[in-house]
Design a protein around this motif. Structure first.
Motif, PDB file in Angstrom:
ATOM      1  N   UNK A  97       0.831  -1.207   0.000  1.00  0.00           N
ATOM      2  CA  UNK A  97       0.000   0.000   0.000  1.00  0.00           C
ATOM      3  C   UNK A  97       0.867   1.259   0.000  1.00  0.00           C
ATOM      4  N   UNK A  98       1.998   1.202   0.702  1.00  0.00           N
ATOM      5  CA  UNK A  98       2.868   2.369   0.797  1.00  0.00           C
ATOM      6  C   UNK A  98       3.795   2.517  -0.402  1.00  0.00           C
ATOM      7  N   UNK A  99       4.111   1.414  -1.051  1.00  0.00           N
ATOM      8  CA  UNK A  99       5.089   1.444  -2.133  1.00  0.00           C
ATOM      9  C   UNK A  99       4.571   2.235  -3.327  1.00  0.00           C
ATOM     10  N   UNK A 100       5.471   2.951  -3.979  1.00  0.00           N
ATOM     11  CA  UNK A 100       5.094   3.641  -5.207  1.00  0.00           C
ATOM     12  C   UNK A 100       4.849   2.609  -6.295  1.00  0.00           C
ATOM     13  N   UNK A 101       4.083   2.999  -7.304  1.00  0.00           N
ATOM     14  CA  UNK A 101       3.788   2.057  -8.380  1.00  0.00           C
ATOM     15  C   UNK A 101       5.066   1.691  -9.133  1.00  0.00           C
ATOM     16  N   UNK A 102       6.008   2.641  -9.234  1.00  0.00           N
ATOM     17  CA  UNK A 102       7.280   2.346  -9.900  1.00  0.00           C
ATOM     18  C   UNK A 102       8.034   1.264  -9.125  1.00  0.00           C
ATOM     19  N   UNK A 103       8.016   1.357  -7.799  1.00  0.00           N
ATOM     20  CA  UNK A 103       8.677   0.330  -6.975  1.00  0.00           C
ATOM     21  C   UNK A 103       8.047  -1.036  -7.199  1.00  0.00           C
ATOM     22  N   UNK A 104       6.728  -1.066  -7.319  1.00  0.00           N
ATOM     23  CA  UNK A 104       6.034  -2.327  -7.550  1.00  0.00           C
ATOM     24  C   UNK A 104       6.424  -2.902  -8.913  1.00  0.00           C
ATOM     25  N   UNK A 105       6.484  -2.044  -9.928  1.00  0.00           N
ATOM     26  CA  UNK A 105       6.864  -2.522 -11.267  1.00  0.00           C
ATOM     27  C   UNK A 105       8.306  -3.024 -11.263  1.00  0.00           C
ATOM     28  N   UNK A 106       9.191  -2.312 -10.559  1.00  0.00           N
ATOM     29  CA  UNK A 106      10.588  -2.764 -10.486  1.00  0.00           C
ATOM     30  C   UNK A 106      10.677  -4.146  -9.843  1.00  0.00           C
ATOM     31  N   UNK A 107       9.865  -4.370  -8.814  1.00  0.00           N
ATOM     32  CA  UNK A 107       9.849  -5.692  -8.182  1.00  0.00           C
ATOM     33  C   UNK A 107       9.293  -6.735  -9.148  1.00  0.00           C
ATOM     34  N   UNK A 108       8.269  -6.348  -9.908  1.00  0.00           N
ATOM     35  CA  UNK A 108       7.723  -7.278 -10.908  1.00  0.00           C
ATOM     36  C   UNK A 108       8.775  -7.624 -11.959  1.00  0.00           C
ATOM     37  N   UNK A 109       9.580  -6.644 -12.356  1.00  0.00           N
ATOM     38  CA  UNK A 109      10.638  -6.919 -13.336  1.00  0.00           C
ATOM     39  C   UNK A 109      11.571  -7.997 -12.808  1.00  0.00           C
ATOM     40  N   UNK A 110      12.001  -7.833 -11.556  1.00  0.00           N
ATOM     41  CA  UNK A 110      12.915  -8.808 -10.968  1.00  0.00           C
ATOM     42  C   UNK A 110      12.284 -10.190 -10.901  1.00  0.00           C
ATOM     43  N   UNK A 111      11.029 -10.253 -10.488  1.00  0.00           N
ATOM     44  CA  UNK A 111      10.352 -11.536 -10.308  1.00  0.00           C
ATOM     45  C   UNK A 111       9.974 -12.165 -11.650  1.00  0.00           C
ATOM     46  N   UNK A 112       9.358 -11.369 -12.518  1.00  0.00           N
ATOM     47  CA  UNK A 112       8.796 -11.949 -13.744  1.00  0.00           C
ATOM     48  C   UNK A 112       9.837 -12.267 -14.802  1.00  0.00           C
ATOM     49  N   UNK A 113      10.927 -11.504 -14.840  1.00  0.00           N
ATOM     50  CA  UNK A 113      11.951 -11.843 -15.829  1.00  0.00           C
ATOM     51  C   UNK A 113      12.604 -13.178 -15.463  1.00  0.00           C
ATOM     52  N   UNK A 114      12.840 -13.390 -14.180  1.00  0.00           N
ATOM     53  CA  UNK A 114      13.381 -14.681 -13.744  1.00  0.00           C
ATOM     54  C   UNK A 114      12.352 -15.788 -13.932  1.00  0.00           C
TER      55      UNK A 114
END
Length: 223
Positions: free
Chosen positions: A87-104
């Motif tokens: 809830x606190x994280x910026x949307x950019x932070x969430x997308x960056x985490x998705x990049x790390x998770x989804x690319x792997x």
């Protein structure tokens, strides 16, 4: 010596004081806490209150009560609830985490996917294309496709992490697409089709690159 706990609720305050002492380094990782009687007297609370406080911190992963051995420090801070972090994280932070998770996950999917996995991914891709002209079904279909890829990595932790992002990402994607529709649905579909094809061909490098490129472009749209 820390001052006794004064205010209600005692167990919550006792847990807070114990946590502060762990955070301060007074009790390092792996350290055994003083005995129950000693610690309760030191804090000015009853033993039942202390036990409740210890249970609370055990639930947060900070303390580990071991029968017959005592209570040990197993983490130096309480783990914050995942939903609160998102809830606190910026949307950019969430997308960056998705990049790390989804690319792997995409690379692992290319390596590990079964024929059934590939059929599920292709069905999800077709559903995504079929709903391209209606925002809410399109977003749901998009999330379903990305989840099918993550599931095909056969790593339960990656699935759990991805599922944690879905509610936040869904709301953001709905808002974004209502304001600014996809510039080229054909190009967007082609990008996802290329990812699916890389997984079908077991090309781990290409799968990771297609996943990263798609999410990086999404990130740029928010910056």
């Amino acid at each position: 010596m820390p001052s006794p706990v004064q205010r209600h609720p005692l167990a919550v305050q006792t847990a807070d004081i114990l946590l502060e002492r762990v955070r301060s380094g007074e009790w390092p990782l792996g350290h055994k806490l003083p005995g129950e009687t000693t610690l309760a007297a030191e804090l000015g609370v009853g033993r039942s209150t202390l036990r409740e406080a210890i249970r609370e911190l055990a639930g947060k992963g900070v303390l580990d009560p071991r029968q017959g051995a005592g209570v040990f420090v197993t983490a130096l801070d309480a783990v914050e609830e995942w939903d609160a972090v998102l809830r606190r994280a910026s949307i950019v932070s969430v997308i960056e985490a998705r990049i790390a998770i989804e690319s792997e996950a995409a690379a692992l999917a290319a390596e590990r996917r079964t024929p059934a996995d590939l059929r599920a991914i292709r069905r999800a891709l077709a559903e995504r294309l079929a709903h391209g002209d209606t925002v809410e079904p399109y977003v749901d279909a998009d999330m379903a496709l990305h989840r099918a890829v993550v599931v095909s990595a056969h790593n339960d932790v990656l699935v759990e992490l991805f599922d944690g992002f879905v509610p936040r990402m869904r709301r953001v994607m709905l808002d974004m697409l209502r304001i600014r529709p996809v510039a080229s649905p054909e190009a967007d579909h082609a990008e996802h089709a290329a990812l699916v094809q890389a997984i079908a061909e077991r090309d781990t490098r290409a799968a990771a690159e297609f996943s990263r490129a798609h999410l990086t472009a999404m990130k740029k749209a928010f910056t």
